[in-house]
Enzyme design. Structure first.
Site, PDB file in Angstrom:
ATOM      1  CG  HIS A 135      -5.978  -4.385   3.571  1.00  0.00           C
ATOM      2  ND1 HIS A 135      -6.745  -5.520   3.482  1.00  0.00           N
ATOM      3  CD2 HIS A 135      -5.192  -4.550   4.662  1.00  0.00           C
ATOM      4  CE1 HIS A 135      -6.432  -6.344   4.470  1.00  0.00           C
ATOM      5  NE2 HIS A 135      -5.488  -5.780   5.212  1.00  0.00           N
ATOM      6  CG  HIS A 140      -7.466  -4.425   9.199  1.00  0.00           C
ATOM      7  ND1 HIS A 140      -7.487  -5.654   9.798  1.00  0.00           N
ATOM      8  CD2 HIS A 140      -6.607  -4.537   8.156  1.00  0.00           C
ATOM      9  CE1 HIS A 140      -6.670  -6.484   9.160  1.00  0.00           C
ATOM     10  NE2 HIS A 140      -6.122  -5.828   8.145  1.00  0.00           N
ATOM     11  CD  GLU A 183      -5.348  -9.216   7.251  1.00  0.00           C
ATOM     12  OE1 GLU A 183      -6.186  -8.870   6.405  1.00  0.00           O
ATOM     13  OE2 GLU A 183      -4.503  -8.428   7.734  1.00  0.00           O
ATOM     14  CB  SER A 202     -10.030  -4.703   1.457  1.00  0.00           C
ATOM     15  OG  SER A 202      -9.150  -5.757   1.809  1.00  0.00           O
TER      16      SER A 202
HETATM   17 FE    FE Z   1      -4.563  -6.595   6.906  1.00  0.00          FE
END
Ligand code: FE
Ligand code: PHE
Length: 296
Positions: A135, A140, A183, A202
């Site tokens: 993730h 990110h 997010e 993700s």
């Molecule tokens: Fe995150």
């Protein structure tokens, strides 16, 4: 070296088991990754890349290639840092898991992005509740290569330090902004809606759902609207907010939030699935399959 995938210890309290956060920055124990760990990365990388071509924004996909991320093995933070540092001045630092809010904000404000060093177990390929290496790194890190997004993340960190000092309501407003942009954000491009949020890219299920399902709302980015809106942590989102560009995001978050927090303190919070008068609606969701209650 202990290579069990779960690093955050849990402690029994009167609220049940709670994670014990460790704030230390740790060296990525790259030599300690097992063949299974690398295979988990490969499986997820291959699967998501295939899915994300034509679904994730170009900036995200191009940055992964530029950074030299590939399906072959778990990337080394120090190699990524050479490329990332040269591009936007960001540095990845290894951590055991979620950090206390203020530590997290201070890292971001100083252009350090905390990356969980351990990867999920093979039986957690499709879902894991807490952030892991896949993730954090796959999701990110790529957009930190984009100068505008890189500046947004650092500004968010400074804003977080400030909101933390103002109080819990301000922090809640700011957290919603992170949730619905960093997010779970979507971006409107000449080719159609694309994903940029790390929580979506993700996840196989949410990569499809966020763009293609008739169930969720897709609504134009509006700072104060987002700051009032509750969200989901245990299901796909009921609403996704769509930015026009990273420049729009940066410009909208430039003003001092202090008076905005004060104004919002008197206003009702909105349920995650609400559509409001004045929303720029890309899609009004059918609401099919939505869970009742459970917004945070
Ligand atoms: Fe995150
Ligand atoms: N301008 C915001 C403030 O004054 C800081 C911020 C910038 C927050 C970018 C989020 C994103 O608090």
């Amino acid at each position: 070296m202990d290579t069990s995938p779960r690093r955050v210890e849990h402690q029994q309290t009167d609220k049940g088991y709670v994670p014990v956060y460790t704030t230390a920055v740790v060296e990525q124990p790259w030599d300690g990754y097992s063949a299974d760990d690398h295979a988990t990365w490969s499986t997820l990388y291959r699967r998501q890349r295939e899915l994300l071509v034509g679904r994730a924004c170009r900036e995200f996909l191009d940055a992964q290639d530029e950074m030299g991320m590939s399906e072959h093995m778990i990337p080394r933070f120090d190699q990524l840092n050479e490329v990332l540092g040269a591009a936007t001045g960001w540095t990845l630092v290894g951590v055991e898991g979620l950090l206390p809010e203020l530590d997290f904000f201070e890292h971001l404000a100083n252009r350090r992005f905390p990356v969980t060093w351990w990867i999920r177990r093979p039986d957690q390929i499709d879902y894991i509740a807490e952030p892991d290496l896949f993730h954090d790194l796959f999701g990110h890190v790529p957009l930190l290569m984009n100068p505008v997004f890189a500046d947004y993340m650092a500004a968010y960190g400074r804003g977080g330090v400030k909101a933390h000092a103002i109080g819990p309501d301000a922090l809640q407003n700011l957290t919603r902004l992170y949730w619905y942009t960093v997010e779970f954000g979507l971006i409107d491009t000449a080719d159609g809606l694309r994903i940029y949020g790390a929580g979506i890219v993700s996840s196989k299920g949410e990569s499809l759902y966020s763009l293609e399902s008739a169930a969720p709302n897709r609504i134009g980015f509006d700072l104060e609207r987002i700051m009032r809106t509750r969200y989901r942590i245990d299901t796909f989102q009921k609403t996704y907010f769509v930015i026009d560009s990273f420049e729009q995001l940066m410009a909208a978050t430039e003003p001092d939030f202090t008076p905005i927090y004060a104004r919002l303190a008197g206003q009702a919070h909105l349920p995650a699935g609400d559509v409001q008068d004045g929303d720029r609606v890309f899609q009004r969701g059918s609401g099919e399959g939505w869970a009742d209650g459970g917004d945070v």
